[in-house]
Design an enzyme around this catalytic site. Structure first.
Site, PDB file in Angstrom:
ATOM      1  N   ASN A 102       0.827  -1.205   0.000  1.00 19.87           N
ATOM      2  CA  ASN A 102       0.000   0.000   0.000  1.00 19.87           C
ATOM      3  C   ASN A 102       0.862   1.256   0.000  1.00 19.87           C
ATOM      4  OD1 ASN A 102      -2.058  -1.826   0.140  1.00 19.87           O
ATOM      5  ND2 ASN A 102      -2.419  -1.574   2.332  1.00 19.87           N
ATOM      6  N   HIS A 119       5.689  -0.699  -2.803  1.00 11.40           N
ATOM      7  CA  HIS A 119       5.225   0.088  -3.956  1.00 11.40           C
ATOM      8  C   HIS A 119       5.358   1.585  -3.707  1.00 11.40           C
ATOM      9  CE1 HIS A 119       2.774  -3.625  -5.387  1.00 11.40           C
ATOM     10  NE2 HIS A 119       4.068  -3.728  -5.601  1.00 11.40           N
ATOM     11  N   CYS A 127      11.935  14.314  -7.945  1.00 15.16           N
ATOM     12  CA  CYS A 127      12.163  15.036  -9.214  1.00 15.16           C
ATOM     13  C   CYS A 127      12.688  14.064 -10.270  1.00 15.16           C
ATOM     14  CB  CYS A 127      13.190  16.161  -9.007  1.00 15.16           C
ATOM     15  SG  CYS A 127      13.583  16.983 -10.570  1.00 15.16           S
ATOM     16  N   CYS A 148      10.052  20.844  -9.824  1.00 16.87           N
ATOM     17  CA  CYS A 148      11.104  20.857  -8.806  1.00 16.87           C
ATOM     18  C   CYS A 148      11.512  22.299  -8.469  1.00 16.87           C
ATOM     19  CB  CYS A 148      12.307  20.074  -9.360  1.00 16.87           C
ATOM     20  SG  CYS A 148      13.717  20.022  -8.286  1.00 16.87           S
ATOM     21  N   GLY A 188      -5.374  -8.862   3.333  1.00 18.28           N
ATOM     22  CA  GLY A 188      -5.962  -8.067   2.250  1.00 18.28           C
ATOM     23  C   GLY A 188      -5.099  -7.950   1.023  1.00 18.28           C
ATOM     24  N   ASN A 214      -8.601 -12.432   4.759  1.00 16.57           N
ATOM     25  CA  ASN A 214      -9.141 -11.857   3.511  1.00 16.57           C
ATOM     26  C   ASN A 214     -10.634 -12.137   3.466  1.00 16.57           C
ATOM     27  OD1 ASN A 214      -9.650 -11.275   0.665  1.00 16.57           O
ATOM     28  ND2 ASN A 214      -7.419 -11.313   0.444  1.00 16.57           N
ATOM     29  N   ALA A 233     -10.874  -7.308   7.322  1.00 15.71           N
ATOM     30  CA  ALA A 233      -9.652  -7.095   8.122  1.00 15.71           C
ATOM     31  C   ALA A 233      -9.984  -6.489   9.483  1.00 15.71           C
ATOM     32  CB  ALA A 233      -8.702  -6.191   7.349  1.00 15.71           C
TER      33      ALA A 233
HETATM   34  N1  APR Z   1     -10.809  -7.027   4.412  1.00 13.44           N
HETATM   35  C1  APR Z   1      -9.905  -7.953   3.986  1.00 13.44           C
HETATM   36  N2  APR Z   1      -9.588  -8.152   2.686  1.00 13.44           N
HETATM   37  C2  APR Z   1     -10.230  -7.381   1.776  1.00 13.44           C
HETATM   38  C3  APR Z   1     -11.189  -6.405   2.133  1.00 13.44           C
HETATM   39  C4  APR Z   1     -11.470  -6.247   3.517  1.00 13.44           C
HETATM   40  N3  APR Z   1     -12.372  -5.348   3.952  1.00 13.44           N
HETATM   41  N4  APR Z   1     -11.656  -5.820   0.987  1.00 13.44           N
HETATM   42  C5  APR Z   1     -10.991  -6.395  -0.031  1.00 13.44           C
HETATM   43  N5  APR Z   1     -10.148  -7.338   0.435  1.00 13.44           N
HETATM   44  C6  APR Z   1      -9.214  -8.189  -0.323  1.00 13.44           C
HETATM   45  C7  APR Z   1      -9.717  -8.626  -1.680  1.00 13.44           C
HETATM   46  O1  APR Z   1     -10.431  -9.861  -1.537  1.00 13.44           O
HETATM   47  C8  APR Z   1      -8.394  -8.827  -2.444  1.00 13.44           C
HETATM   48  O2  APR Z   1      -7.865 -10.125  -2.202  1.00 13.44           O
HETATM   49  O3  APR Z   1      -8.063  -7.393  -0.600  1.00 13.44           O
HETATM   50  C9  APR Z   1      -7.467  -7.784  -1.823  1.00 13.44           C
HETATM   51  C10 APR Z   1      -7.306  -6.562  -2.698  1.00 13.44           C
HETATM   52  O4  APR Z   1      -6.704  -6.982  -3.895  1.00 13.44           O
HETATM   53  P1  APR Z   1      -6.013  -5.866  -4.836  1.00 13.44           P
HETATM   54  O5  APR Z   1      -6.956  -4.738  -5.003  1.00 13.44           O
HETATM   55  O6  APR Z   1      -5.463  -6.566  -6.022  1.00 13.44           O
HETATM   56  O7  APR Z   1      -4.866  -5.310  -3.918  1.00 13.44           O
HETATM   57  P2  APR Z   1      -3.381  -5.802  -3.790  1.00 13.44           P
HETATM   58  O8  APR Z   1      -3.287  -7.277  -3.719  1.00 13.44           O
HETATM   59  O9  APR Z   1      -2.796  -5.003  -2.697  1.00 13.44           O
HETATM   60  O10 APR Z   1      -2.766  -5.281  -5.194  1.00 13.44           O
HETATM   61  C11 APR Z   1      -1.368  -5.295  -5.315  1.00 13.44           C
HETATM   62  O11 APR Z   1      -1.560  -4.181  -7.446  1.00 13.44           O
HETATM   63  O12 APR Z   1      -2.278  -2.543  -8.894  1.00 13.44           O
HETATM   64  C12 APR Z   1      -1.267  -2.904  -8.047  1.00 13.44           C
HETATM   65  O13 APR Z   1       0.193  -1.395  -6.997  1.00 13.44           O
HETATM   66  C13 APR Z   1      -1.100  -1.927  -6.920  1.00 13.44           C
HETATM   67  O14 APR Z   1      -0.312  -2.396  -4.660  1.00 13.44           O
HETATM   68  C14 APR Z   1      -1.241  -2.779  -5.659  1.00 13.44           C
HETATM   69  C15 APR Z   1      -0.939  -4.169  -6.177  1.00 13.44           C
END
Ligand code: APR
Length: 246
Positions: A102, A119, A127, A148, A188, A214, A233
């Site tokens: 995140n 990330h 810059c 910048c 998550g 999750n 979560a």
């Molecule tokens: N509690 C727990 N889990 C949750 C909740 C919640 N309230 N809401 C959603 N989720 C879960 C979804 O089921 C999914 O598995 O969180 C996850 C979100 O998935 P993504 O949106 O793909 O997020 P992430 O895995 O962090 O993505 C990784 O992808 O686009 C890139 O840079 C971006 O950091 C990001 C990376």
């Protein structure tokens, strides 16, 4: 679920070096949309704006989209109970570090000290010419793209764009932490983005017990997870916090 929660608490209590790995799902209940799934950012907005080549060619359009998606409401986002419980677990010595995909800085706002941001972060701008880095407060979002103060180069959020490599320090330290861990708690994260998704895989490969929180099953659930706690979560971490007397 209660049996699995008890199992997870037992594993956490016995852990010698527990590490947390988080994805967008932990911040959903702080009001930040996930990237994939229901209401996912990529189902409404073209990821093209977050391609590094697009940014270099059309920084104004990329900045407009980032302002709309993130910066216009960045001060509204606050840590939720999941972030807070993780910070308390660190203070009480139940976990050592947080590795996060995140970019919202909510773990740090909740009080977590050792956070590796695979990330990057929205909170810093860099810059593209002289590599000076600035706190977000220096940027005037009414004049895009921000430039910048030193060389007038275009500033870029210090986040990892598509086709950019993750920050070396965060990636290397995360690999060390995953290898050293005997427990990893995945919260998550969908596990679809590399190389970030390699970190939990590495933890598993080097013998860690894997606890996953999750709302849905993921790529990890059916491959590396030992204890799957299905739920939001905030709800699951809230219960874990009670059971650990935090
Ligand atoms: N509690 C727990 N889990 C949750 C909740 C919640 N309230 N809401 C959603 N989720 C879960 C979804 O089921 C999914 O598995 O969180 C996850 C979100 O998935 P993504 O949106 O793909 O997020 P992430 O895995 O962090 O993505 C990784 O992808 O686009 C890139 O840079 C971006 O950091 C990001 C990376």
């Amino acid at each position: 679920m209660i049996e699995d929660l008890k199992k997870a608490v037992q594993i956490i209590r016995k852990a010698k070096y527990a590490v947390v790995f988080t994805g967008a799902g932990i911040s959903v209940e702080s009001g930040i949309a996930p990237f994939r799934g229901k209401n996912g950012i990529w189902s409404k907005h073209n990821p093209m704006f977050f391609e590094i080549d697009f940014f270099k060619k059309k920084p104004f359009q990329s900045w407009q989209k980032m302002k709309e998606l993130f910066y216009d409401s960045i001060d509204d986002y606050k840590p939720n109970i999941a972030h807070t419980v993780i910070a308390k677990m660190e203070k009480r010595g139940f976990i050592e570090t947080v590795i996060t995909q995140n970019i919202d800085n909510l773990h740090q706002q909740a009080g977590s000290k050792y956070v590796y941001e695979l990330h990057g972060t929205l909170k810093t701008l860099v810059c593209t010419e002289c590599s000076s880095d600035y706190d977000l407060s220096f940027a005037d979002m009414n004049f895009l793209p921000p430039t910048c103060y030193i060389c007038k180069g275009i500033l870029k959020p210090d986040i990892v764009f598509f086709n950019e490599k993750p920050p070396h320090f965060a990636m290397q330290r995360s690999k060390q932490e995953a290898t050293k861990s005997d427990v990893m708690i995945i919260i998550g994260a969908k596990g679809e983005v590399l190389p970030a998704a390699e970190i939990p895989e590495l933890a598993k490969k080097t013998g860690s017990k894997m606890i996953e929180i999750n709302i849905d099953r993921t790529h990890f659930t059916d491959t590396i997870t030992d204890v799957f706690l299905q739920g939001k979560a905030t709800e699951v971490l809230g219960k874990l916090g009670e059971m650990l007397y935090l």
